[in-house]
Design an enzyme around this catalytic site. Structure first.
Site, PDB file in Angstrom:
ATOM      1  N   HIS A 207      -9.787  16.732   3.965  1.00  0.00           N
ATOM      2  CA  HIS A 207      -9.122  15.986   5.053  1.00  0.00           C
ATOM      3  C   HIS A 207      -8.815  16.655   6.219  1.00  0.00           C
ATOM      4  O   HIS A 207      -7.654  17.043   6.257  1.00  0.00           O
ATOM      5  CB  HIS A 207      -7.838  14.890   4.391  1.00  0.00           C
ATOM      6  N   HIS A 209      -8.079  17.377  10.386  1.00  0.00           N
ATOM      7  CA  HIS A 209      -8.087  16.830  11.716  1.00  0.00           C
ATOM      8  C   HIS A 209      -8.540  17.910  12.626  1.00  0.00           C
ATOM      9  O   HIS A 209      -8.936  18.916  12.254  1.00  0.00           O
ATOM     10  CB  HIS A 209      -6.667  16.750  11.906  1.00  0.00           C
ATOM     11  N   CYS A 240      -1.385  11.874  12.758  1.00  0.00           N
ATOM     12  CA  CYS A 240      -0.103  11.421  12.065  1.00  0.00           C
ATOM     13  C   CYS A 240       1.045  11.243  13.201  1.00  0.00           C
ATOM     14  O   CYS A 240       1.425  12.159  13.695  1.00  0.00           O
ATOM     15  CB  CYS A 240       0.418  12.722  11.003  1.00  0.00           C
ATOM     16  N   ASN A 249      -9.163  12.647  13.138  1.00  0.00           N
ATOM     17  CA  ASN A 249      -9.851  13.321  12.224  1.00  0.00           C
ATOM     18  C   ASN A 249     -11.468  13.558  12.442  1.00  0.00           C
ATOM     19  O   ASN A 249     -11.776  13.358  13.650  1.00  0.00           O
ATOM     20  CB  ASN A 249      -9.987  12.334  11.054  1.00  0.00           C
TER      21      ASN A 249
HETATM   22  P1  HMG Z   1      13.232   5.335   3.993  1.00  0.00           P
HETATM   23  O1  HMG Z   1      13.959   4.642   5.407  1.00  0.00           O
HETATM   24  O2  HMG Z   1      13.960   6.500   3.804  1.00  0.00           O
HETATM   25  O3  HMG Z   1      13.351   4.435   2.870  1.00  0.00           O
HETATM   26  O4  HMG Z   1      11.795   5.362   4.052  1.00  0.00           O
HETATM   27  P2  HMG Z   1      14.072   3.058   2.437  1.00  0.00           P
HETATM   28  O5  HMG Z   1      13.713   3.018   0.794  1.00  0.00           O
HETATM   29  O6  HMG Z   1      15.471   3.181   2.742  1.00  0.00           O
HETATM   30  O7  HMG Z   1      13.232   1.834   3.226  1.00  0.00           O
HETATM   31  C1  HMG Z   1      13.559   1.628   4.552  1.00  0.00           C
HETATM   32  C2  HMG Z   1      12.984   0.097   4.647  1.00  0.00           C
HETATM   33  O8  HMG Z   1      11.665   0.205   4.414  1.00  0.00           O
HETATM   34  C3  HMG Z   1      13.646  -0.635   3.779  1.00  0.00           C
HETATM   35  O9  HMG Z   1      13.672  -1.914   4.483  1.00  0.00           O
HETATM   36  C4  HMG Z   1      12.816  -1.034   2.702  1.00  0.00           C
HETATM   37  O10 HMG Z   1      12.847  -1.995   1.658  1.00  0.00           O
HETATM   38  C5  HMG Z   1      11.425  -0.627   3.327  1.00  0.00           C
HETATM   39  P3  HMG Z   1      15.131  -2.562   5.170  1.00  0.00           P
HETATM   40  O11 HMG Z   1      16.049  -2.950   3.938  1.00  0.00           O
HETATM   41  O12 HMG Z   1      15.418  -1.443   6.167  1.00  0.00           O
HETATM   42  O13 HMG Z   1      14.522  -3.643   5.671  1.00  0.00           O
HETATM   43  N1  HMG Z   1      10.322  -0.289   2.432  1.00  0.00           N
HETATM   44  C6  HMG Z   1       9.169  -0.677   2.377  1.00  0.00           C
HETATM   45  N2  HMG Z   1       8.491  -1.767   2.866  1.00  0.00           N
HETATM   46  C7  HMG Z   1       7.261  -1.970   2.810  1.00  0.00           C
HETATM   47  N3  HMG Z   1       6.432  -1.261   1.890  1.00  0.00           N
HETATM   48  C8  HMG Z   1       7.038   0.010   1.312  1.00  0.00           C
HETATM   49  C9  HMG Z   1       8.536   0.158   1.599  1.00  0.00           C
HETATM   50  N4  HMG Z   1       9.308   1.104   1.170  1.00  0.00           N
HETATM   51  C10 HMG Z   1      10.403   0.932   1.657  1.00  0.00           C
HETATM   52  N5  HMG Z   1       6.387   0.639   0.301  1.00  0.00           N
HETATM   53  C11 HMG Z   1       9.452   5.465   3.609  1.00  0.00           C
HETATM   54  C12 HMG Z   1      10.927   6.061   3.284  1.00  0.00           C
HETATM   55  C13 HMG Z   1       8.523   6.479   2.401  1.00  0.00           C
HETATM   56  C14 HMG Z   1       9.335   4.079   3.042  1.00  0.00           C
HETATM   57  C15 HMG Z   1       9.010   5.863   4.842  1.00  0.00           C
HETATM   58  O14 HMG Z   1       9.376   6.893   5.198  1.00  0.00           O
HETATM   59  C16 HMG Z   1       7.822   5.533   5.047  1.00  0.00           C
HETATM   60  O15 HMG Z   1       7.050   4.266   4.968  1.00  0.00           O
HETATM   61  N6  HMG Z   1       6.997   6.610   5.631  1.00  0.00           N
HETATM   62  C17 HMG Z   1       5.622   6.493   5.912  1.00  0.00           C
HETATM   63  C18 HMG Z   1       5.231   7.295   6.818  1.00  0.00           C
HETATM   64  C19 HMG Z   1       3.613   7.388   7.154  1.00  0.00           C
HETATM   65  O16 HMG Z   1       2.767   6.507   6.984  1.00  0.00           O
HETATM   66  N7  HMG Z   1       3.080   8.465   7.950  1.00  0.00           N
HETATM   67  C20 HMG Z   1       1.681   8.552   8.250  1.00  0.00           C
HETATM   68  C21 HMG Z   1       0.816   8.649   6.912  1.00  0.00           C
HETATM   69  S1  HMG Z   1       0.616  10.320   6.148  1.00  0.00           S
HETATM   70  C22 HMG Z   1      -0.534  10.941   7.000  1.00  0.00           C
HETATM   71  O17 HMG Z   1      -1.031  10.524   8.101  1.00  0.00           O
HETATM   72  C23 HMG Z   1      -1.293  12.276   6.402  1.00  0.00           C
HETATM   73  C24 HMG Z   1      -2.435  12.053   5.660  1.00  0.00           C
HETATM   74  O18 HMG Z   1      -3.290  11.457   6.709  1.00  0.00           O
HETATM   75  C25 HMG Z   1      -3.213  13.336   5.260  1.00  0.00           C
HETATM   76  C26 HMG Z   1      -3.208  14.505   6.417  1.00  0.00           C
HETATM   77  O19 HMG Z   1      -3.470  14.233   7.431  1.00  0.00           O
HETATM   78  O20 HMG Z   1      -2.507  15.540   5.917  1.00  0.00           O
HETATM   79  C27 HMG Z   1      -2.341  11.054   4.583  1.00  0.00           C
HETATM   80 MG    MG Z   2      -4.606  12.452   8.291  1.00  0.00          MG
END
Ligand code: HMG
Ligand code: MG
Length: 312
Positions: A207, A209, A240, A249
């Protein structure tokens, strides 16, 4: 070449691409994008993220998108899942592949999912158990494998440790993420060799970028090292939001063009892909997209149309 594709291109544009767009794309356009990508011959597509909408508001409509495309024929769809809540959404939508994600470096993992690497792996345990019972396949990304935006160099041993833990959880495919595009060809080859001790080569994806313009060289290096699955994003969309400065990417069109010209079948129709990127650029995002082969193809089409107009 033989009858089937020799490499699999795993399209992440609807997820990695659209998560990084400043404007939220309408749900209908996201659905249309996935359908067009499937028609272009892509057999694996990551359609959205089931993460917190507070963290990635651009993909807050993931449930509706996934439900609308879940029955698309000929394609195996996945979505990003950070925890049990995300897995429940994936199941409700009926997707067959859950894509877990965790970083090889602590600081990026904390910025991205608000917990340590070990805590993230612990969160995956109940997800993995449910997935096994439900017959849902697990893919897992390891991010920052070639370098971290906060910590700099990332030791290969840290990558291998995370891969081992993910394999133990039952991840059948590990995607090595050069999140900020700092990798070099020989570094990628060394990483693939290091990880191949933990996972079969057939279960390793890259993967990449393209921040420093090396993604294509790194993909080819990975191919020579035996990797056959490559993540890519149409016209080079992506990034990201929790990795400052990371750009898109490797462009799907660039990989299709490179592999096909080298005699490696991809199964993807480059013209249909270019049409899709042109539609996305013109009708949806309304900004120029960066992919090099895409831009070259559009330039050639424009010149051909002008020449025809001139001749008429
Ligand atoms: P948090 O704030 O530590 O956790 O987030 P939380 O459990 O306190 O949740 C916060 C709020 O989100 C709560 O709602 C939860 O209910 C809700 P509130 O009570 O505030 O209304 N919640 C959810 N809602 C829907 N779906 C869920 C979910 N989980 C909690 N699954 C958490 C922790 C992991 C949820 C947060 O940090 C998060 O969502 N992070 C995602 C970040 C992200 O998507 N980054 C980009 C993708 S990674 C990437 O791009 C790399 C990749 O491409 C590979 C590469 O390039 O190397 C994959
Ligand atoms: Mg990525």
């Amino acid at each position: 070449m033989g009858a089937g594709p020799a490499v699999v291109l795993y399209e992440v544009g609807p997820r990695d691409g659209l998560q990084n767009e400043p404007e939220t794309v309408p749900t209908g356009a996201k659905v249309e994008l996935v359908r067009r990508l499937a028609r272009a011959g892509l057999t694996r597509i990551e359609v959205t993220s089931f993460v917190s909408p507070r963290w990635i508001p651009q993909l807050a409509d993931g449930d509706a998108v996934a439900q609308a495309v879940a029955a698309t024929p000929g394609v195996r769809l996945s979505a990003l899942v950070p925890n049990a809540a995300g897995y429940a959404r994936l199941r409700a939508a009926g997707l067959p592949v859950a894509a877990l994600f965790v970083s090889a470096s602590e600081t990026h993992n904390r910025k991205n999912v608000n917990c340590s690497v070990d805590e993230a792996l612990e969160r995956f345990r109940p997800v993995a158990e449910r997935a096994r019972a439900d017959g849902v396949a697990l893919r897992a990304y390891v991010s920052t494998v070639c370098g971290c935006p906060y910590e700099g160099d990332v030791p290969a041993a840290a990558v291998v440790r995370v891969v081992r833990a993910l394999r133990a959880l039952g991840a059948e495919e590990i995607s090595l993420g050069d999140t900020i595009g700092v990798g070099r060809p020989r570094q990628v080859q060394a990483l693939v060799r290091a990880v191949a001790g933990e996972a079969q080569l057939g279960g390793i994806a890259l993967h990449l970028h393209d921040t420093f313009g090396r993604a294509l060289a790194n993909a080819w290096a990975g191919f020579e090292a035996g990797v056959r699955t490559f993540d890519a994003s149409l016209a080079g969309l992506g990034g990201c939001p929790y990795a400052p400065g990371a750009s898109g990417n490797v462009a799907t069109e660039d990989l299709v063009d490179l592999f096909e010209r080298e005699g490696v079948a991809t199964g993807v129709d480059l013209d249909a892909l270019v049409d899709t990127s042109a539609w996305l650029e013109r009708d949806v995002l309304k900004r120029g997209l960066p992919g090099r082969v895409y831009r070259a193809r559009i330039g050639a089409r424009t010149r051909a149309a002008a020449a025809q107009g001139g001749a008429a």
